[in-house]
Enzyme design. Structure first.
Site, short mmCIF file in Angstrom:
data_model
loop_
_atom_site.label_atom_id
_atom_site.label_comp_id
_atom_site.label_asym_id
_atom_site.label_seq_id
_atom_site.Cartn_x
_atom_site.Cartn_y
_atom_site.Cartn_z
N CYS A 238 8.05 23.77 28.29
CA CYS A 238 7.34 22.96 29.27
C CYS A 238 6.67 23.95 30.23
O CYS A 238 7.33 24.59 31.04
CB CYS A 238 8.38 22.09 29.98
SG CYS A 238 7.69 20.88 31.07
N CYS B 294 3.74 40.54 32.16
CA CYS B 294 3.59 40.67 33.62
C CYS B 294 4.76 40.02 34.36
O CYS B 294 4.81 40.07 35.58
CB CYS B 294 2.26 40.07 34.07
SG CYS B 294 2.19 38.27 34.00
N CYS C 188 -2.32 38.20 32.89
CA CYS C 188 -2.41 39.49 32.18
C CYS C 188 -2.98 39.38 30.78
O CYS C 188 -3.08 40.37 30.08
CB CYS C 188 -1.04 40.15 32.13
SG CYS C 188 0.05 39.39 30.91
N CYS D 222 -1.80 34.28 28.83
CA CYS D 222 -1.36 34.36 30.22
C CYS D 222 -2.59 34.54 31.11
O CYS D 222 -3.40 35.43 30.89
CB CYS D 222 -0.40 35.55 30.39
SG CYS D 222 0.11 35.81 32.08
N CYS E 45 6.37 35.37 31.31
CA CYS E 45 5.50 36.22 30.51
C CYS E 45 6.19 37.56 30.29
O CYS E 45 6.63 38.19 31.25
CB CYS E 45 4.16 36.41 31.22
SG CYS E 45 3.10 37.60 30.37
ZN LIG Z 1 1.36 37.69 31.89
#
Ligand SMILES: [Zn+2]
Length: 130
Positions: free
Chosen positions: A115, A95, A46, A43, A92
């Site tokens: 996707c 976060c 984060c 990510c 995610c």
């Molecule tokens: Zn994240």
């Protein structure tokens, strides 16, 4: 500082728009759409581990596509009814940033096609210890 201000400072304008305002990048523009090197995708906001290159495939849709997530605790799913059809939003798990959507038309044994907006990902090639 509010959460919005925190992310506005930490992320670029486009990253903020996609991750926090659930935007979508233009197809075939992302850095990782046509990117097939061994490594892990984290990510960008984060650093949570989200996907790995062995599950990445070329779906031809213009966004990085994966057949499975790397760690189930780092991904959350949410029903998205913003368009006429109901889609499953992928966020995610750490976060809660918007990453993209998952569809049930994947070509591999998982049947899934994640996707994902390239801009939400940070690629880290695997390093060898030798
Ligand atoms: Zn994240």
């Amino acid at each position: 500082m509010s959460k919005d201000d925190y992310w506005k400072k930490k992320l670029s304008k486009e990253q903020y728009h996609i991750l926090r305002e659930k935007g979508t990048e233009q197809p075939f523009t992302g850095e990782y759409n046509d990117h097939f090197i061994e490594g892990a995708f984290h990510c960008v906001a984060c650093d949570a581990l989200l996907f790995e290159s062995n599950k990445k495939f070329n779906a031809g849709c213009g966004w990085p596509s994966f057949s499975d997530m790397a760690k189930s605790e780092n991904i959350i799913f949410k029903e998205d009814t913003s368009l006429a059809s109901v889609r499953t939003e992928v966020l995610c798990g750490k976060c809660h940033g918007h990453l993209g959507h998952v569809f049930d038309d994947g070509p591999t044994e998982t049947g899934k096609r994640y996707c994902i907006n390239s801009i939400c990902l940070k690629f880290k090639p695997y390093t060898r210890s030798d």
